[in-house]
Design a protein around this motif. Structure first.
Motif, PDB file in Angstrom:
ATOM      1  N   GLY A 272     -11.941   5.800  -1.750  1.00 56.37           N
ATOM      2  CA  GLY A 272     -12.567   5.976  -0.446  1.00 56.37           C
ATOM      3  C   GLY A 272     -12.091   5.035   0.624  1.00 56.37           C
ATOM      4  N   SER A 273     -11.065   4.234   0.373  1.00 58.46           N
ATOM      5  CA  SER A 273     -10.593   3.282   1.381  1.00 58.46           C
ATOM      6  C   SER A 273      -9.090   3.366   1.560  1.00 58.46           C
ATOM      7  N   ALA A 274      -8.657   3.474   2.814  1.00 57.64           N
ATOM      8  CA  ALA A 274      -7.226   3.500   3.126  1.00 57.64           C
ATOM      9  C   ALA A 274      -6.551   2.179   2.804  1.00 57.64           C
ATOM     10  N   ALA A 275      -7.336   1.120   2.636  1.00 60.14           N
ATOM     11  CA  ALA A 275      -6.766  -0.183   2.330  1.00 60.14           C
ATOM     12  C   ALA A 275      -6.421  -0.332   0.860  1.00 60.14           C
ATOM     13  N   ASN A 276      -6.718   0.691   0.065  1.00 62.66           N
ATOM     14  CA  ASN A 276      -6.354   0.687  -1.350  1.00 62.66           C
ATOM     15  C   ASN A 276      -5.070   1.499  -1.557  1.00 62.66           C
ATOM     16  N   GLY A 277      -4.842   1.941  -2.782  1.00 59.97           N
ATOM     17  CA  GLY A 277      -3.581   2.607  -3.072  1.00 59.97           C
ATOM     18  C   GLY A 277      -2.444   1.618  -3.224  1.00 59.97           C
TER      19      GLY A 277
ATOM     20  N   ALA B   2       0.142  -1.258  -5.261  1.00 58.09           N
ATOM     21  CA  ALA B   2       1.006  -1.240  -6.447  1.00 58.09           C
ATOM     22  C   ALA B   2       0.220  -1.618  -7.696  1.00 58.09           C
ATOM     23  N   VAL B   3      -0.699  -2.572  -7.577  1.00 54.47           N
ATOM     24  CA  VAL B   3      -1.509  -2.976  -8.727  1.00 54.47           C
ATOM     25  C   VAL B   3      -2.374  -1.811  -9.203  1.00 54.47           C
ATOM     26  N   ALA B   4      -3.021  -1.115  -8.262  1.00 59.08           N
ATOM     27  CA  ALA B   4      -3.874   0.018  -8.628  1.00 59.08           C
ATOM     28  C   ALA B   4      -3.055   1.133  -9.274  1.00 59.08           C
ATOM     29  N   ILE B   5      -1.880   1.404  -8.739  1.00 61.48           N
ATOM     30  CA  ILE B   5      -1.043   2.463  -9.293  1.00 61.48           C
ATOM     31  C   ILE B   5      -0.543   2.094 -10.685  1.00 61.48           C
ATOM     32  N   ALA B   6      -0.165   0.832 -10.886  1.00 63.25           N
ATOM     33  CA  ALA B   6       0.283   0.397 -12.214  1.00 63.25           C
ATOM     34  C   ALA B   6      -0.854   0.528 -13.233  1.00 63.25           C
ATOM     35  N   ARG B   7      -2.066   0.157 -12.839  1.00 60.18           N
ATOM     36  CA  ARG B   7      -3.214   0.321 -13.739  1.00 60.18           C
ATOM     37  C   ARG B   7      -3.452   1.792 -14.060  1.00 60.18           C
ATOM     38  N   ALA B   8      -3.301   2.641 -13.036  1.00 54.86           N
ATOM     39  CA  ALA B   8      -3.466   4.078 -13.241  1.00 54.86           C
ATOM     40  C   ALA B   8      -2.421   4.625 -14.207  1.00 54.86           C
ATOM     41  N   MET B   9      -1.210   4.153 -14.071  1.00 55.46           N
ATOM     42  CA  MET B   9      -0.154   4.579 -14.989  1.00 55.46           C
ATOM     43  C   MET B   9      -0.491   4.200 -16.423  1.00 55.46           C
ATOM     44  N   GLY B  10      -1.031   3.006 -16.592  1.00 51.48           N
ATOM     45  CA  GLY B  10      -1.407   2.568 -17.931  1.00 51.48           C
ATOM     46  C   GLY B  10      -2.479   3.453 -18.540  1.00 51.48           C
ATOM     47  N   TRP B  11      -3.474   3.826 -17.733  1.00 45.71           N
ATOM     48  CA  TRP B  11      -4.541   4.701 -18.226  1.00 45.71           C
ATOM     49  C   TRP B  11      -4.004   6.071 -18.602  1.00 45.71           C
TER      50      TRP B  11
ATOM     51  N   ILE C  33       0.852  -1.185   0.000  1.00 43.28           N
ATOM     52  CA  ILE C  33       0.000   0.000   0.000  1.00 43.28           C
ATOM     53  C   ILE C  33       0.895   1.245   0.000  1.00 43.28           C
ATOM     54  N   TYR C  34       0.538   2.213  -0.818  1.00 40.49           N
ATOM     55  CA  TYR C  34       1.270   3.485  -0.885  1.00 40.49           C
ATOM     56  C   TYR C  34       0.368   4.584  -0.332  1.00 40.49           C
ATOM     57  N   GLU C  35       0.942   5.416   0.511  1.00 42.27           N
ATOM     58  CA  GLU C  35       0.158   6.458   1.156  1.00 42.27           C
ATOM     59  C   GLU C  35       0.640   7.840   0.738  1.00 42.27           C
ATOM     60  N   PRO C  36      -0.209   8.843   0.882  1.00 39.00           N
ATOM     61  CA  PRO C  36       0.161  10.194   0.446  1.00 39.00           C
ATOM     62  C   PRO C  36       1.257  10.836   1.267  1.00 39.00           C
ATOM     63  N   ALA C  37       2.481  10.489   0.965  1.00 40.50           N
ATOM     64  CA  ALA C  37       3.668  11.127   1.510  1.00 40.50           C
ATOM     65  C   ALA C  37       3.555  11.458   2.977  1.00 40.50           C
ATOM     66  N   ARG C  38       3.309  10.534   3.778  1.00 37.31           N
ATOM     67  CA  ARG C  38       3.235  10.458   5.221  1.00 37.31           C
ATOM     68  C   ARG C  38       1.825  10.377   5.729  1.00 37.31           C
ATOM     69  N   ALA C  39       1.555  10.856   6.959  1.00 39.96           N
ATOM     70  CA  ALA C  39       0.261  10.611   7.577  1.00 39.96           C
ATOM     71  C   ALA C  39      -0.832  11.143   6.685  1.00 39.96           C
TER      72      ALA C  39
ATOM     73  N   LEU D 193       2.792  10.105  -3.513  1.00 41.94           N
ATOM     74  CA  LEU D 193       2.567   8.915  -2.709  1.00 41.94           C
ATOM     75  C   LEU D 193       3.904   8.264  -2.414  1.00 41.94           C
ATOM     76  N   VAL D 194       3.987   7.565  -1.291  1.00 38.80           N
ATOM     77  CA  VAL D 194       5.239   6.919  -0.918  1.00 38.80           C
ATOM     78  C   VAL D 194       4.984   5.514  -0.397  1.00 38.80           C
ATOM     79  N   GLY D 195       5.999   4.678  -0.535  1.00 31.34           N
ATOM     80  CA  GLY D 195       5.919   3.312  -0.048  1.00 31.34           C
ATOM     81  C   GLY D 195       7.206   2.574  -0.374  1.00 31.34           C
TER      82      GLY D 195
END
Length: 436
Positions: free
Chosen positions: A267-272, A274-283, A176-182, A296-298
């Motif tokens: 809407g969920s902190a449990a998302n974000g 690597a799979v979601a980000i890779a799909r986003a990059m493709g789009w 999971i990658y989060e928005p650059a800290r808390a 985002l960081v991780g």
């Protein structure tokens, strides 16, 4: 009393006085349903108040401003707070999150394989690994298969057996990658979006969803969800405003430039993941983004690395924040990948933020404090963090066209600022927008 205890006490007292989220700091507090930032544990990017930064305003005589508090905090303390924050994230989302061997949050019961053949998939399923899903990211020429381990064995323990069973194949957990800290809480209201697709030269944003705001009245924004429908967040809205927003005295670094928003949280902190980000990059690659901002960081991850390389190979410029967990924290990704433009933040005096994290390389700095950004539904908040420096660099990069041209604009700063500070005049002081 130790440094961590002092910081926790300050955060708790200030949290009671004015609920805030860690990287969106301000003097107006938060109201979840009214479109402002809420203080919700376990919501999208919402964490317990004890792990959040203190607000800019001094609430009581013994308490310090956020800058003073952070300067008095040792790097090891920031690292300890990071560990506690990540543990809280996993605890609040136990049904879908687990940890890897280093304590990083990962999607529970998921093992990802890259570029597997039918024969390799058949070997895995014959051994009891079930195929949960497949992803084909055509624009990046990437394919991924997501497995569930047999029985109730945790993915971090089952992955070794899968690697031994299918030697030569790439298997990994899905972090999971989060928005650059808390992270920041979700916000109510509708998602921002123009009537039609954003045409012309485009900037891409991988973040939480962007909410309605007057700053986007003239903007051309198209959103796509990669973890469910797009949902507005304080973080995504603030970052987008710094890129393309414009309202009165406020303006982003590239107002009016078409923006493609990939919401990887839904809407969920449990998302974000690597799979979601890779799909986003493709789009974003398929839809003509020429610069992509990722605040985002991780941890490092082979799928994220492969997607980043493929995006860069298409000539897309990728900008990422270095994070805010201090120099003692491990290098963060995707900022640390070769070719990614890693960005840190500075205050109004050009001093590098004391809480800024580190990457394996550092390219530029931009304002990351003493600045304001948009809040979903209207209004403004004071901002602090490298999350808000990166979009200024990305938007300015989209204007000038190359990192070389950006470097020619860079000005010296104090501390670690890479090749220098860019977009120094882009920060809009909170007071000019009525934020104390």
């Amino acid at each position: 009393m130790g440094r961590i205890a002092n910081l926790w006490m300050a955060a708790a007292v200030i949290g009671m006085a004015a609920p805030v989220s860690a990287q969106l700091l301000g003097g107006t507090g938060g109201i979840l349903n009214g479109g402002r930032l809420g203080d919700v544990t376990g919501g999208l990017l919402g964490q317990s108040t004890a792990t959040r930064d203190t607000v800019v305003d001094t609430v009581a005589e013994p308490l310090m401003t956020v800058g003073d508090t952070l300067r008095a905090t040792a790097p090891a303390d920031l690292l300890s707070l990071r560990r506690q924050r990540l543990a809280t994230l996993v605890r609040d989302n136990r049904g879908v999150l687990d940890v890897d061997d280093h304590g990083n949050p990962v999607r529970r019961d998921e093992i990802v394989g890259i570029g597997l053949s039918d024969e390799q998939i058949a070997k895995a399923t014959a051994a009891g690994f079930a195929v949960r899903g497949t992803e084909s990211i055509e624009a990046l020429a990437l394919g991924a298969t997501i497995f569930t381990p047999p029985g109730k064995k945790p993915a971090r323990k089952a992955i070794g057996a899968l690697r031994a069973l299918v030697p030569g194949a790439q298997f990994m957990l899905d972090p999971i990658y989060e928005p650059a800290r808390a992270p920041l809480a979700p916000a109510g209201g509708a998602a921002e979006g123009s009537a039609g697709p954003a045409g012309g030269a485009r900037i891409g944003l991988i973040d939480g969803g962007v909410g309605n705001h007057p700053a986007f009245a003239a903007a051309r924004i198209e959103q796509r969800g990669f973890a469910g429908p797009p949902k507005p967040t304080g973080h995504g809205t603030a970052v987008a405003s710094l890129m393309v927003g414009s309202a009165g005295v406020f303006h982003g670094a590239a107002p009016g430039m078409p923006l493609l928003v990939a919401d990887v949280y839904g809407g969920s902190a449990a998302n974000g993941s690597a799979v979601a980000i890779a799909r986003a990059m493709g789009w974003l690659a398929a839809n003509g983004a020429r610069v992509v901002n990722i605040s985002l960081v991780g941890p490092p991850n082979p799928l994220l690395e492969a997607a980043t390389k493929a995006l860069l190979a298409r000539g897309v410029l990728v900008v990422a924040a270095v994070g805010n967990d201090g120099p003692a924290a491990p290098p963060q990704y995707p900022a640390s990948y070769p070719g990614v433009i890693a960005v840190t933040g500075v205050d109004a005096k050009g001093h590098a933020l004391i809480e800024a994290g580190r990457a394996l390389h550092l390219d530029f700095a931009a304002p990351g404090a003493d600045m304001a950004g948009a809040v979903p539904g209207g209004g403004w908040e004071a901002l602090r963090g490298t999350s808000f420096a990166a979009p200024l660099v990305a938007a300015r990069l989209a204007r000038v066209g190359s990192s070389g041209a950006l470097a020619a604009e860079a000005r010296p700063g104090s501390g670690r600022v890479g090749r220098g500070i860019v977009c120094g005049a882009c920060a809009i002081p909170p007071k000019s927008l009525g934020v104390k």
